[in-house]
Design a protein around this motif. Structure first.
Motif, PDB file in Angstrom:
ATOM      1  N   LYS A  14      32.987  32.465  51.759  1.00 43.86           N
ATOM      2  CA  LYS A  14      33.245  31.184  51.096  1.00 43.86           C
ATOM      3  C   LYS A  14      32.655  31.132  49.679  1.00 43.86           C
ATOM      4  CE  LYS A  14      34.741  29.039  54.933  1.00 43.86           C
ATOM      5  NZ  LYS A  14      35.683  29.915  55.522  1.00 43.86           N
ATOM      6  N   PRO A  15      33.110  32.052  48.805  1.00 47.70           N
ATOM      7  CA  PRO A  15      32.522  32.109  47.462  1.00 47.70           C
ATOM      8  C   PRO A  15      33.035  30.995  46.551  1.00 47.70           C
ATOM      9  CG  PRO A  15      34.286  33.672  47.625  1.00 47.70           C
ATOM     10  CD  PRO A  15      34.124  33.057  48.995  1.00 47.70           C
ATOM     11  N   LYS A  16      32.385  30.859  45.434  1.00 50.86           N
ATOM     12  CA  LYS A  16      32.790  29.882  44.425  1.00 50.86           C
ATOM     13  C   LYS A  16      33.923  30.465  43.577  1.00 50.86           C
ATOM     14  CE  LYS A  16      28.805  27.212  44.529  1.00 50.86           C
ATOM     15  NZ  LYS A  16      28.910  26.432  45.688  1.00 50.86           N
ATOM     16  N   THR A  17      34.541  29.622  42.767  1.00 49.69           N
ATOM     17  CA  THR A  17      35.660  30.046  41.923  1.00 49.69           C
ATOM     18  C   THR A  17      35.242  31.136  40.952  1.00 49.69           C
ATOM     19  OG1 THR A  17      36.533  27.810  42.070  1.00 49.69           O
ATOM     20  CG2 THR A  17      37.452  29.201  40.361  1.00 49.69           C
ATOM     21  N   PHE A  18      34.019  31.063  40.448  1.00 49.31           N
ATOM     22  CA  PHE A  18      33.538  32.064  39.502  1.00 49.31           C
ATOM     23  C   PHE A  18      33.599  33.460  40.094  1.00 49.31           C
ATOM     24  CE2 PHE A  18      29.989  34.655  37.936  1.00 49.31           C
ATOM     25  CZ  PHE A  18      30.371  34.789  36.623  1.00 49.31           C
ATOM     26  N   PHE A  19      33.270  33.593  41.376  1.00 46.40           N
ATOM     27  CA  PHE A  19      33.280  34.911  41.996  1.00 46.40           C
ATOM     28  C   PHE A  19      34.691  35.468  42.086  1.00 46.40           C
ATOM     29  CE2 PHE A  19      33.253  37.975  45.435  1.00 46.40           C
ATOM     30  CZ  PHE A  19      32.193  38.778  45.041  1.00 46.40           C
ATOM     31  N   TYR A  20      35.676  34.614  42.370  1.00 47.36           N
ATOM     32  CA  TYR A  20      37.064  35.084  42.388  1.00 47.36           C
ATOM     33  C   TYR A  20      37.474  35.588  41.014  1.00 47.36           C
ATOM     34  CZ  TYR A  20      38.044  33.219  47.029  1.00 47.36           C
ATOM     35  OH  TYR A  20      38.056  32.990  48.368  1.00 47.36           O
ATOM     36  N   THR A  21      37.060  34.868  39.973  1.00 45.26           N
ATOM     37  CA  THR A  21      37.374  35.289  38.605  1.00 45.26           C
ATOM     38  C   THR A  21      36.702  36.621  38.296  1.00 45.26           C
ATOM     39  OG1 THR A  21      37.481  32.968  37.973  1.00 45.26           O
ATOM     40  CG2 THR A  21      37.317  34.558  36.199  1.00 45.26           C
ATOM     41  N   TRP A  22      35.434  36.735  38.643  1.00 43.44           N
ATOM     42  CA  TRP A  22      34.690  37.973  38.396  1.00 43.44           C
ATOM     43  C   TRP A  22      35.316  39.134  39.165  1.00 43.44           C
ATOM     44  CZ3 TRP A  22      31.472  39.387  34.831  1.00 43.44           C
ATOM     45  CH2 TRP A  22      30.690  40.505  35.004  1.00 43.44           C
ATOM     46  N   ASP A  23      35.722  38.899  40.401  1.00 42.38           N
ATOM     47  CA  ASP A  23      36.359  39.930  41.219  1.00 42.38           C
ATOM     48  C   ASP A  23      37.683  40.368  40.597  1.00 42.38           C
ATOM     49  OD1 ASP A  23      36.401  41.516  43.687  1.00 42.38           O
ATOM     50  OD2 ASP A  23      38.139  40.276  44.199  1.00 42.38           O
ATOM     51  N   PHE A  24      38.454  39.409  40.081  1.00 44.41           N
ATOM     52  CA  PHE A  24      39.733  39.739  39.444  1.00 44.41           C
ATOM     53  C   PHE A  24      39.527  40.631  38.229  1.00 44.41           C
ATOM     54  CE2 PHE A  24      42.908  38.830  36.191  1.00 44.41           C
ATOM     55  CZ  PHE A  24      44.052  39.219  36.866  1.00 44.41           C
ATOM     56  N   PHE A  25      38.589  40.252  37.367  1.00 45.12           N
ATOM     57  CA  PHE A  25      38.349  41.058  36.169  1.00 45.12           C
ATOM     58  C   PHE A  25      37.759  42.427  36.525  1.00 45.12           C
ATOM     59  CE2 PHE A  25      38.465  36.933  33.889  1.00 45.12           C
ATOM     60  CZ  PHE A  25      39.515  37.262  33.037  1.00 45.12           C
ATOM     61  N   GLY A  26      36.944  42.477  37.537  1.00 52.89           N
ATOM     62  CA  GLY A  26      36.422  43.764  37.995  1.00 52.89           C
ATOM     63  C   GLY A  26      37.528  44.680  38.471  1.00 52.89           C
ATOM     64  N   ARG A  27      38.453  44.117  39.216  1.00 55.85           N
ATOM     65  CA  ARG A  27      39.596  44.917  39.675  1.00 55.85           C
ATOM     66  C   ARG A  27      40.453  45.393  38.507  1.00 55.85           C
ATOM     67  NH1 ARG A  27      41.796  43.120  45.308  1.00 55.85           N
ATOM     68  NH2 ARG A  27      39.927  42.258  46.237  1.00 55.85           N
ATOM     69  N   ALA A  28      40.625  44.537  37.499  1.00 54.44           N
ATOM     70  CA  ALA A  28      41.409  44.920  36.319  1.00 54.44           C
ATOM     71  C   ALA A  28      40.743  46.088  35.595  1.00 54.44           C
ATOM     72  CB  ALA A  28      41.569  43.728  35.383  1.00 54.44           C
ATOM     73  N   PHE A  29      39.415  46.042  35.437  1.00 49.03           N
ATOM     74  CA  PHE A  29      38.715  47.137  34.763  1.00 49.03           C
ATOM     75  C   PHE A  29      38.783  48.425  35.567  1.00 49.03           C
ATOM     76  CE2 PHE A  29      36.351  43.752  32.408  1.00 49.03           C
ATOM     77  CZ  PHE A  29      36.795  44.133  31.152  1.00 49.03           C
ATOM     78  N   VAL A  30      38.659  48.333  36.879  1.00 52.39           N
ATOM     79  CA  VAL A  30      38.765  49.525  37.719  1.00 52.39           C
ATOM     80  C   VAL A  30      40.168  50.108  37.630  1.00 52.39           C
ATOM     81  CG1 VAL A  30      38.751  50.335  40.114  1.00 52.39           C
ATOM     82  CG2 VAL A  30      36.904  48.887  39.270  1.00 52.39           C
ATOM     83  N   SER A  31      41.181  49.260  37.671  1.00 51.85           N
ATOM     84  CA  SER A  31      42.565  49.733  37.566  1.00 51.85           C
ATOM     85  C   SER A  31      42.804  50.415  36.233  1.00 51.85           C
ATOM     86  CB  SER A  31      43.535  48.566  37.709  1.00 51.85           C
ATOM     87  OG  SER A  31      43.388  47.961  38.956  1.00 51.85           O
TER      88      SER A  31
END
Length: 46
Positions: A14-31
């Motif tokens: 049950k994370p906050k919205t910030f974590f979803y944003t951080w996870d998205f950008f992390g995935r973009a950098f890994v990709s």
């Protein structure tokens, strides 16, 4: 966009919205890093 993991693990925490944003950008950098690695070795093909 799942280069490293699935998003189901987030539902249990049950994370906050910030974590979803951080996870998205992390995935973009890994990709992007995976893409650049593949491109770097493609030019050495003979």
């Amino acid at each position: 966009m799942t280069p490293t993991h699935k998003i189901e693990y987030l539902e249990n925490e049950k994370p906050k919205t910030f974590f979803y944003t951080w996870d998205f950008f992390g995935r973009a950098f890994v990709s992007y890093g995976i893409f650049q690695t593949i491109q770097a070795f493609r030019k050495f093909k003979t």
